[in-house]
Scaffold this motif. Sequence first.
Motif, mmCIF file in Angstrom:
data_model
loop_
_atom_site.group_PDB
_atom_site.id
_atom_site.type_symbol
_atom_site.label_atom_id
_atom_site.label_comp_id
_atom_site.label_asym_id
_atom_site.label_seq_id
_atom_site.Cartn_x
_atom_site.Cartn_y
_atom_site.Cartn_z
ATOM 1 N N GLU A 1 -0.207 -4.869 10.216
ATOM 2 C CA GLU A 1 1.038 -4.657 9.517
ATOM 3 C C GLU A 1 1.286 -3.240 9.176
ATOM 4 O O GLU A 1 2.659 -2.786 9.099
ATOM 5 N N LEU A 2 0.530 -2.358 9.340
ATOM 6 C CA LEU A 2 0.705 -1.004 9.163
ATOM 7 C C LEU A 2 1.425 -0.243 10.432
ATOM 8 O O LEU A 2 1.672 0.724 10.653
ATOM 9 N N ARG B 1 -5.769 -7.442 9.330
ATOM 10 C CA ARG B 1 -4.301 -7.992 8.987
ATOM 11 C C ARG B 1 -3.369 -6.943 8.290
ATOM 12 O O ARG B 1 -2.604 -6.553 9.064
ATOM 13 N N GLN B 2 -4.084 -6.076 7.638
ATOM 14 C CA GLN B 2 -3.531 -4.923 7.177
ATOM 15 C C GLN B 2 -3.232 -3.860 8.078
ATOM 16 O O GLN B 2 -2.046 -3.259 8.170
ATOM 17 N N TRP B 3 -4.075 -3.712 9.176
ATOM 18 C CA TRP B 3 -3.957 -2.604 10.078
ATOM 19 C C TRP B 3 -2.891 -2.974 11.036
ATOM 20 O O TRP B 3 -2.083 -2.155 11.340
ATOM 21 N N GLU C 1 -8.890 -9.757 6.782
ATOM 22 C CA GLU C 1 -7.686 -9.098 5.786
ATOM 23 C C GLU C 1 -7.641 -7.688 6.200
ATOM 24 O O GLU C 1 -6.329 -7.369 6.166
ATOM 25 N N THR C 2 -8.660 -6.809 6.383
ATOM 26 C CA THR C 2 -8.423 -5.672 6.800
ATOM 27 C C THR C 2 -7.758 -5.413 8.137
ATOM 28 O O THR C 2 -6.789 -4.679 8.357
ATOM 29 N N PRO D 1 -3.054 0.290 14.639
ATOM 30 C CA PRO D 1 -4.290 -0.422 14.460
ATOM 31 C C PRO D 1 -5.358 0.438 15.474
ATOM 32 O O PRO D 1 -5.236 0.716 16.563
#
Length: 186
Positions: free
Chosen positions: A60-61, A56-58, A53-54, A68
Amino acid sequence: MANTEFPAIETSRLLLRPVEPGDAPAIYAYQSDAEIYRYMNTEPPASADAVAETIRQWLELRAEDRPPPWVIIFKETGRVAGRIGLDHLNREHSAGWLDYQLARELWGRGIATEAVRAVLGYGFGTLGLNRIGAYCWDGNAASQRVMEKAGMQYEGTLRQIRFAKGAYRDLRYYSMLAEEWRAGNA
Ligand SMILES: CC(C)(COP(=O)(O)OP(=O)(O)OC[C@H]1O[C@@H](n2cnc3c(N)ncnc32)[C@H](O)[C@@H]1OP(=O)(O)O)[C@@H](O)C(=O)NCCC(=O)NCCS
């Protein structure tokens, strides 16, 4: 400066490549060692899914100047053994921030320093940054030493700036400027 796609970087012992979703189990394997988090605000992730999940967030950012991180691959074993990030990239001020962590079995062999030097080179040499900063908890002697060995300057300590793990924590700040990097790499 700065796009938000980092290339892979190779050093004598390491391959740094942008993190991928499939790295979650390997990252979790080393991050589940609580010692990695001793001088950090957070606790180890609860599961490989939490790491996924982390990641995935990286990913997306990406569009927000927070590329990332790279995973650190130790070429001798071919395994993911850590990560290093260059983020909070600020175009107006040509500045960014470093952070890193390494699997405990590889500590003390100069690997983090090798990775930090490579990312400083990329940040100044390729991205054209003017300043790269980093900080660590007071007491994190290994991280302090990594920054010093990589040629970063100690700037000062922000006293009790953070409340984490039951106590106020002092943070030691370091940085390198482009002119210092150029002087060291002439
Ligand atoms: C910080 C970290 C990345 C260092 O990785 P590493 O590959 O072992 O670092 P290096 O081998 O390049 O350098 C470590 C230096 O610290 C020194 N060191 C390690 N522990 C030390 C201690 N308790 N006291 C004094 N020096 C210490 C080592 O001797 C070495 O210095 P030297 O080469 O002059 O002998 C690793 O310890 C780590 O992942 N820690 C947990 C995550 C973390 O704290 N990250 C930084 C967040 S700010």
